[in-house]
Design a protein around this motif. Structure first.
Motif, PDB file in Angstrom:
ATOM      1  N   ALA A  98       0.810  -1.207   0.130  1.00  0.00           N
ATOM      2  CA  ALA A  98      -0.042   0.043   0.097  1.00  0.00           C
ATOM      3  C   ALA A  98       0.959   1.214  -0.066  1.00  0.00           C
ATOM      4  O   ALA A  98       0.559   2.217  -0.674  1.00  0.00           O
ATOM      5  CB  ALA A  98      -0.887  -0.105   1.141  1.00  0.00           C
ATOM      6  N   GLU A  99       1.949   1.276   0.449  1.00  0.00           N
ATOM      7  CA  GLU A  99       3.054   2.147   0.751  1.00  0.00           C
ATOM      8  C   GLU A  99       3.267   2.708  -0.718  1.00  0.00           C
ATOM      9  O   GLU A  99       3.461   3.966  -1.156  1.00  0.00           O
ATOM     10  CB  GLU A  99       4.360   1.845   1.379  1.00  0.00           C
ATOM     11  N   ILE A 100       3.440   1.725  -1.724  1.00  0.00           N
ATOM     12  CA  ILE A 100       3.671   2.125  -3.191  1.00  0.00           C
ATOM     13  C   ILE A 100       2.746   2.554  -3.731  1.00  0.00           C
ATOM     14  O   ILE A 100       2.454   3.425  -4.511  1.00  0.00           O
ATOM     15  CB  ILE A 100       4.198   0.619  -3.838  1.00  0.00           C
ATOM     16  N   LEU A 101       1.531   1.872  -3.569  1.00  0.00           N
ATOM     17  CA  LEU A 101       0.198   2.166  -4.356  1.00  0.00           C
ATOM     18  C   LEU A 101      -0.462   3.524  -4.200  1.00  0.00           C
ATOM     19  O   LEU A 101      -0.975   4.183  -5.089  1.00  0.00           O
ATOM     20  CB  LEU A 101      -0.855   1.219  -3.997  1.00  0.00           C
ATOM     21  N   GLU A 102      -0.199   3.936  -2.810  1.00  0.00           N
ATOM     22  CA  GLU A 102      -0.894   5.220  -2.311  1.00  0.00           C
ATOM     23  C   GLU A 102      -0.256   6.331  -3.186  1.00  0.00           C
ATOM     24  O   GLU A 102      -1.162   7.359  -3.481  1.00  0.00           O
ATOM     25  CB  GLU A 102      -0.437   5.607  -0.832  1.00  0.00           C
ATOM     26  N   HIS A 103       1.067   6.427  -3.735  1.00  0.00           N
ATOM     27  CA  HIS A 103       1.589   7.526  -4.342  1.00  0.00           C
ATOM     28  C   HIS A 103       1.053   7.642  -5.770  1.00  0.00           C
ATOM     29  O   HIS A 103       1.404   8.503  -6.213  1.00  0.00           O
ATOM     30  CB  HIS A 103       3.000   7.697  -4.088  1.00  0.00           C
ATOM     31  N   ALA A 104       0.643   6.667  -6.281  1.00  0.00           N
ATOM     32  CA  ALA A 104       0.481   6.356  -7.754  1.00  0.00           C
ATOM     33  C   ALA A 104      -1.175   6.312  -8.031  1.00  0.00           C
ATOM     34  O   ALA A 104      -1.675   6.070  -9.270  1.00  0.00           O
ATOM     35  CB  ALA A 104       1.027   5.004  -8.166  1.00  0.00           C
ATOM     36  N   SER A 105      -1.957   6.699  -7.095  1.00  0.00           N
ATOM     37  CA  SER A 105      -3.233   6.936  -7.223  1.00  0.00           C
ATOM     38  C   SER A 105      -3.994   8.153  -7.338  1.00  0.00           C
ATOM     39  O   SER A 105      -3.906   9.115  -6.360  1.00  0.00           O
ATOM     40  CB  SER A 105      -4.061   5.947  -5.909  1.00  0.00           C
ATOM     41  N   SER A 106      -4.737   8.320  -8.304  1.00  0.00           N
ATOM     42  CA  SER A 106      -5.543   9.544  -8.519  1.00  0.00           C
ATOM     43  C   SER A 106      -6.797   9.495  -7.663  1.00  0.00           C
ATOM     44  O   SER A 106      -7.270   8.460  -6.997  1.00  0.00           O
ATOM     45  CB  SER A 106      -5.959   9.654  -9.853  1.00  0.00           C
ATOM     46  N   GLU A 107      -7.327  10.411  -7.230  1.00  0.00           N
ATOM     47  CA  GLU A 107      -8.729  10.583  -6.664  1.00  0.00           C
ATOM     48  C   GLU A 107      -9.894   9.755  -7.362  1.00  0.00           C
ATOM     49  O   GLU A 107     -10.499   9.175  -6.586  1.00  0.00           O
ATOM     50  CB  GLU A 107      -8.994  12.169  -6.366  1.00  0.00           C
ATOM     51  N   ASP A 108      -9.752   9.821  -8.301  1.00  0.00           N
ATOM     52  CA  ASP A 108     -11.058   9.417  -9.277  1.00  0.00           C
ATOM     53  C   ASP A 108     -10.675   7.682  -9.032  1.00  0.00           C
ATOM     54  O   ASP A 108     -11.864   7.023  -8.780  1.00  0.00           O
ATOM     55  CB  ASP A 108     -10.845   9.624 -10.536  1.00  0.00           C
ATOM     56  N   LEU A 109      -9.576   7.025  -9.060  1.00  0.00           N
ATOM     57  CA  LEU A 109      -9.146   5.884  -8.900  1.00  0.00           C
ATOM     58  C   LEU A 109      -9.659   5.235  -7.369  1.00  0.00           C
ATOM     59  O   LEU A 109     -10.313   4.236  -7.340  1.00  0.00           O
ATOM     60  CB  LEU A 109      -7.818   5.414  -9.132  1.00  0.00           C
ATOM     61  N   ILE A 110      -9.365   6.240  -6.353  1.00  0.00           N
ATOM     62  CA  ILE A 110      -9.725   5.864  -4.844  1.00  0.00           C
ATOM     63  C   ILE A 110     -11.337   6.013  -4.925  1.00  0.00           C
ATOM     64  O   ILE A 110     -11.660   5.029  -4.087  1.00  0.00           O
ATOM     65  CB  ILE A 110      -8.990   6.754  -3.996  1.00  0.00           C
ATOM     66  N   ASP A 111     -11.718   6.962  -5.434  1.00  0.00           N
ATOM     67  CA  ASP A 111     -13.247   6.936  -5.495  1.00  0.00           C
ATOM     68  C   ASP A 111     -14.059   5.653  -5.910  1.00  0.00           C
ATOM     69  O   ASP A 111     -15.041   5.120  -5.069  1.00  0.00           O
ATOM     70  CB  ASP A 111     -13.892   8.180  -6.089  1.00  0.00           C
ATOM     71  N   ARG A 112     -13.461   5.188  -6.990  1.00  0.00           N
ATOM     72  CA  ARG A 112     -14.067   4.241  -7.577  1.00  0.00           C
ATOM     73  C   ARG A 112     -13.654   2.913  -6.754  1.00  0.00           C
ATOM     74  O   ARG A 112     -14.440   1.878  -6.697  1.00  0.00           O
ATOM     75  CB  ARG A 112     -13.435   4.050  -9.005  1.00  0.00           C
ATOM     76  N   LEU A 113     -12.477   2.733  -6.207  1.00  0.00           N
ATOM     77  CA  LEU A 113     -12.270   1.678  -5.424  1.00  0.00           C
ATOM     78  C   LEU A 113     -12.929   1.738  -4.004  1.00  0.00           C
ATOM     79  O   LEU A 113     -13.356   0.524  -3.731  1.00  0.00           O
ATOM     80  CB  LEU A 113     -10.855   1.732  -5.039  1.00  0.00           C
ATOM     81  N   GLU A 114     -13.267   2.797  -3.612  1.00  0.00           N
ATOM     82  CA  GLU A 114     -14.165   2.692  -2.389  1.00  0.00           C
ATOM     83  C   GLU A 114     -15.269   2.347  -2.608  1.00  0.00           C
ATOM     84  O   GLU A 114     -16.180   1.528  -2.160  1.00  0.00           O
ATOM     85  CB  GLU A 114     -14.287   4.567  -1.910  1.00  0.00           C
ATOM     86  N   VAL A 115     -16.013   2.628  -3.937  1.00  0.00           N
ATOM     87  CA  VAL A 115     -17.421   2.079  -4.366  1.00  0.00           C
ATOM     88  C   VAL A 115     -17.355   0.635  -4.456  1.00  0.00           C
ATOM     89  O   VAL A 115     -18.108  -0.041  -4.094  1.00  0.00           O
ATOM     90  CB  VAL A 115     -17.936   2.696  -5.548  1.00  0.00           C
ATOM     91  N   TYR A 116     -16.499   0.329  -5.039  1.00  0.00           N
ATOM     92  CA  TYR A 116     -16.028  -1.069  -5.545  1.00  0.00           C
ATOM     93  C   TYR A 116     -15.759  -2.041  -4.116  1.00  0.00           C
ATOM     94  O   TYR A 116     -16.402  -3.191  -3.918  1.00  0.00           O
ATOM     95  CB  TYR A 116     -14.687  -1.582  -6.250  1.00  0.00           C
ATOM     96  N   LEU A 117     -15.295  -1.315  -2.945  1.00  0.00           N
ATOM     97  CA  LEU A 117     -15.171  -2.125  -1.643  1.00  0.00           C
ATOM     98  C   LEU A 117     -16.405  -1.923  -0.825  1.00  0.00           C
ATOM     99  O   LEU A 117     -16.199  -2.312   0.352  1.00  0.00           O
ATOM    100  CB  LEU A 117     -13.945  -1.701  -1.036  1.00  0.00           C
ATOM    101  N   HIS A 119     -17.461   0.954   0.435  1.00  0.00           N
ATOM    102  CA  HIS A 119     -17.326   2.231   1.364  1.00  0.00           C
ATOM    103  C   HIS A 119     -16.840   1.458   2.873  1.00  0.00           C
ATOM    104  O   HIS A 119     -17.428   1.575   3.811  1.00  0.00           O
ATOM    105  CB  HIS A 119     -18.664   2.752   1.617  1.00  0.00           C
ATOM    106  N   PRO A 120     -15.704   0.847   2.834  1.00  0.00           N
ATOM    107  CA  PRO A 120     -14.971   0.070   4.119  1.00  0.00           C
ATOM    108  C   PRO A 120     -14.944   1.568   5.206  1.00  0.00           C
ATOM    109  O   PRO A 120     -14.453   2.548   4.725  1.00  0.00           O
ATOM    110  CB  PRO A 120     -13.766  -0.398   3.484  1.00  0.00           C
ATOM    111  N   LYS A 121     -14.965   1.351   6.187  1.00  0.00           N
ATOM    112  CA  LYS A 121     -14.800   2.313   7.061  1.00  0.00           C
ATOM    113  C   LYS A 121     -13.323   2.216   8.178  1.00  0.00           C
ATOM    114  O   LYS A 121     -12.968   3.078   8.769  1.00  0.00           O
ATOM    115  CB  LYS A 121     -15.930   2.321   8.604  1.00  0.00           C
ATOM    116  N   TYR A 122     -12.760   0.964   7.795  1.00  0.00           N
ATOM    117  CA  TYR A 122     -11.679   0.597   8.714  1.00  0.00           C
ATOM    118  C   TYR A 122     -10.585  -0.322   7.832  1.00  0.00           C
ATOM    119  O   TYR A 122     -11.136  -0.980   6.989  1.00  0.00           O
ATOM    120  CB  TYR A 122     -11.787  -0.085   9.947  1.00  0.00           C
ATOM    121  N   CYS A 123      -9.269   0.089   7.973  1.00  0.00           N
ATOM    122  CA  CYS A 123      -8.325  -0.708   7.228  1.00  0.00           C
ATOM    123  C   CYS A 123      -8.291  -2.280   8.110  1.00  0.00           C
ATOM    124  O   CYS A 123      -8.939  -2.235   9.231  1.00  0.00           O
ATOM    125  CB  CYS A 123      -7.091  -0.085   7.209  1.00  0.00           C
ATOM    126  N   PRO A 124      -7.627  -3.101   7.576  1.00  0.00           N
ATOM    127  CA  PRO A 124      -7.295  -4.500   8.231  1.00  0.00           C
ATOM    128  C   PRO A 124      -6.745  -4.367   9.552  1.00  0.00           C
ATOM    129  O   PRO A 124      -6.430  -5.469  10.460  1.00  0.00           O
ATOM    130  CB  PRO A 124      -6.575  -5.383   7.332  1.00  0.00           C
TER     131      PRO A 124
END
Length: 215
Positions: A98-117, A119-124
């Motif tokens: 996740a340390e690597i992916l966080e810097h390569a992700s646009s806001e739109d990608l994270i928005d779509r990922l949130e919907v796909y998941l 809307h999680p409230k907590y990380c593992p």
């Protein structure tokens, strides 16, 4: 905003949740960077009005710094959920990815990922995932290191630190486990935590990075 600056802001935010005073030395140790390098970067962040130095409390984020840190933490924790739930990564292995992916992700990608998941409230690891365009608030949990002998606790969160996560995996400690503090060593602060009928030795440093609620 460079990935390096984002890392500093995220680390300063997370260290302020754990320690009463965030120093140059503490940041250097966490990021495994020389103190001189930390001084240079923190100086730049102060000039950019993202960090301030508070007497007796060390480095703190400004409101602007908090907004940027919240955004990068949202990306990091969203990716941790995806890696763990959808790609079956073990909990101790998702942080570095996740340390690597966080810097390569646009806001739109994270928005779509949130919907796909969904809307999680907590990380593992138990960290809150801030909503989009909101500032993450410090949690109200208790550090295991601050609990007294005899206290019964439920483990609710681990700090995202690879060495810590590896050690917790070796000790078979996971979120939502119940335990009782059997003893605390007066010499080095090591805690003996009884979990599921077995004793688990937890160093003082580890205990400062584990958060619990009291039963």
């Amino acid at each position: 905003m460079t990935p390096s600056k984002e890392d500093y802001l995220k680390v300063i935010f997370e260290l302020n949740e754990v320690y009463d005073k965030v120093t140059n030395k503490l940041i250097a140790s966490t990021l495994e960077i020389s103190p001189a390098g930390v001084s240079d970067m923190v100086g730049k962040l102060i000039k950019s009005d993202l960090v301030v130095k508070v007497k007796g409390q060390g480095f703190k984020l400004t409101s602007s710094g908090n907004r940027i840190a919240s955004d990068i933490i949202r990306k990091h924790r969203m990716w941790e959920v995806f890696l763990h739930e959808k790609l079956n990564y073990d909990e101790q292995d998702i942080h570095s990815e996740a340390e690597i992916l966080e810097h390569a992700s646009s806001e739109d990608l994270i928005d779509r990922l949130e919907v796909y998941l969904d809307h999680p409230k907590y990380c593992p690891h138990g960290g809150v995932i801030p909503a989009k365009d909101t500032v993450l608030q410090p949690h109200q949990l208790i550090r295991l290191a601050n609990c007294k002998v005899g206290s019964r606790v439920i483990i609710k969160r681990f700090v995202d630190d690879q060495d810590l996560l590896d050690s917790l995996s070796e000790k078979d400690l996971v979120l939502n486990q119940e335990g009782r503090i059997a003893s605390v060593n007066d010499y080095d602060g090591t805690i003996e935590l009884e979990v599921a009928g077995r004793p688990v030795a937890i160093s003082e440093k580890m205990a400062a990075h584990i958060f619990v609620t009291l039963i």
